[in-house]
Design a protein around this motif. Structure first.
Motif, mmCIF file in Angstrom:
data_model
loop_
_atom_site.group_PDB
_atom_site.id
_atom_site.type_symbol
_atom_site.label_atom_id
_atom_site.label_comp_id
_atom_site.label_asym_id
_atom_site.label_seq_id
_atom_site.Cartn_x
_atom_site.Cartn_y
_atom_site.Cartn_z
ATOM 1 N N LEU A 85 -19.937 -61.188 36.232
ATOM 2 C CA LEU A 85 -20.755 -60.227 35.492
ATOM 3 C C LEU A 85 -21.114 -60.729 34.096
ATOM 4 C CD1 LEU A 85 -19.135 -56.767 36.352
ATOM 5 C CD2 LEU A 85 -21.457 -57.511 36.889
ATOM 6 N N PHE A 86 -20.145 -61.377 33.446
ATOM 7 C CA PHE A 86 -20.333 -61.757 32.046
ATOM 8 C C PHE A 86 -20.012 -63.240 31.819
ATOM 9 C CE2 PHE A 86 -18.641 -57.344 32.213
ATOM 10 C CZ PHE A 86 -19.832 -56.678 31.909
ATOM 11 N N PHE A 131 -27.447 -59.027 38.087
ATOM 12 C CA PHE A 131 -28.906 -59.001 38.066
ATOM 13 C C PHE A 131 -29.427 -57.699 37.460
ATOM 14 C CE2 PHE A 131 -28.591 -62.185 41.633
ATOM 15 C CZ PHE A 131 -29.079 -63.242 40.874
ATOM 16 N N LEU A 132 -28.652 -56.628 37.536
ATOM 17 C CA LEU A 132 -29.044 -55.391 36.859
ATOM 18 C C LEU A 132 -29.077 -55.624 35.352
ATOM 19 C CD1 LEU A 132 -27.846 -51.813 37.700
ATOM 20 C CD2 LEU A 132 -27.974 -52.550 35.335
ATOM 21 N N LEU A 133 -28.056 -56.286 34.830
ATOM 22 C CA LEU A 133 -28.014 -56.582 33.397
ATOM 23 C C LEU A 133 -29.142 -57.535 32.996
ATOM 24 C CD1 LEU A 133 -24.154 -57.047 32.941
ATOM 25 C CD2 LEU A 133 -25.536 -55.087 32.226
ATOM 26 N N LEU A 134 -29.413 -58.521 33.823
ATOM 27 C CA LEU A 134 -30.486 -59.476 33.522
ATOM 28 C C LEU A 134 -31.849 -58.792 33.543
ATOM 29 C CD1 LEU A 134 -29.352 -62.636 35.542
ATOM 30 C CD2 LEU A 134 -29.319 -62.327 33.059
ATOM 31 N N THR A 135 -32.014 -57.855 34.477
ATOM 32 C CA THR A 135 -33.283 -57.120 34.544
ATOM 33 C C THR A 135 -33.474 -56.263 33.305
ATOM 34 O OG1 THR A 135 -33.087 -57.029 36.963
ATOM 35 C CG2 THR A 135 -34.680 -55.553 35.948
ATOM 36 N N ARG A 136 -32.414 -55.602 32.876
ATOM 37 C CA ARG A 136 -32.513 -54.795 31.648
ATOM 38 C C ARG A 136 -32.809 -55.675 30.448
ATOM 39 N NH1 ARG A 136 -33.705 -52.998 27.783
ATOM 40 N NH2 ARG A 136 -33.031 -51.105 26.670
#
Length: 261
Positions: free
Chosen positions: A65-66, A123-128
């Protein structure tokens, strides 16, 4: 039905502001969601998350995730793939010291779950990070697909889509989900155009809608195999985190492969 609607409204009220704020707040929430999802997967398999092997799985998940935080404390050659491999080795070692109570099959499910959940939420974090409007576009497409598939399937559904996996889903409902996604996607793109032309984005909308429904079917296959109704009971009327994010875990990686993030 009433319980599902109330839960959905409350979840949106809580989740959308977090998505809007982004930054470390979203990262913290995503970390929590990822750990809960991993717990649900472990529980379906019949394993406990808060054991030595479970804690190793949590650390591996957080590493996926990080990776930018992990890389601050490691040499440059230690990328996320190498780190994941080291955690796999640690899980394999657990099969020895657990006297085979934690088996090779358990390791396989753990690693698959770590990758499935970890990369999906990553990918949710990358999209944001790429932009709030892009993430909202994806969320609206997924939600429109779910609503369209449910409504059209309930009214017009006659032909079963995957009866051995999810008996209530129909081909008519699946097509209705795609149509609803296109309608909502077109309206959204009219007011918030993206970097690509509308025609290309609508074609992508179809792909995202289909991928989201496949993600839902995959989650249904998990539950069918492990003979459980829902992955969890955190969300009354909706099940667990995996039940609600199964579509996004399939949809968001497509944005990466499409070059949008």
């Amino acid at each position: 039905m009433k319980q599902r609607i109330i839960t959905a409204i409350v979840a949106l009220i809580l989740f959308v502001p977090v998505v809007y704020m982004g930054s470390w707040i979203l990262e913290l929430v995503v970390a929590g969601l990822g750990i809960i999802a991993l717990f649900e997967l472990f529980r379906m398999k019949g394993n406990k998350l808060f054991t030595s092997e479970g804690l190793i799985a949590i650390l591996a998940l957080l590493g996926l995730l990080f990776p930018h935080y992990v890389s601050m404390f490691l040499p440059e050659y230690m990328n996320s793939q190498i780190i994941l491999y080291l955690f796999v080795l640690l899980l394999l070692v657990c099969t020895v010291f657990s006297k085979n109570n934690f088996t090779f099959d358990d390791v396989a499910v753990s690693v698959l779950g770590i990758m499935y959940i970890g990369y999906g939420f990553r990918f949710l974090l990358l999209t944001r990070h790429s932009g709030l409007d892009l993430l909202l576009f994806v969320l609206f497409v997924v939600w429109a697909t779910d609503i369209g598939a449910y409504l059209i399937g309930r009214k017009l559904g006659k032909h079963k889509l995957a009866p051995s996996i999810s008996p209530n889903k129909t081909i008519e409902g699946a097509l209705g989900g795609v149509v609803m996604a296109l309608i909502v996607g077109f309206i959204y793109l009219t007011y918030y155009p993206q970097n690509y032309n509308t025609g290309w984005m609508l074609a992508l909308t179809i792909v995202l809608s289909v991928a989201g429904q496949l993600g839902d079917l995959v989650e249904s296959a998990f539950k069918r195999y492990y003979n459980v109704k829902d992955s969890g009971n955190l969300l009354p009327g909706h099940g667990g985190i995996l039940d609600r994010f199964d579509s996004l875990l399939f949809v968001l990686p497509i944005l990466y492969f499409s070059g949008l993030i």
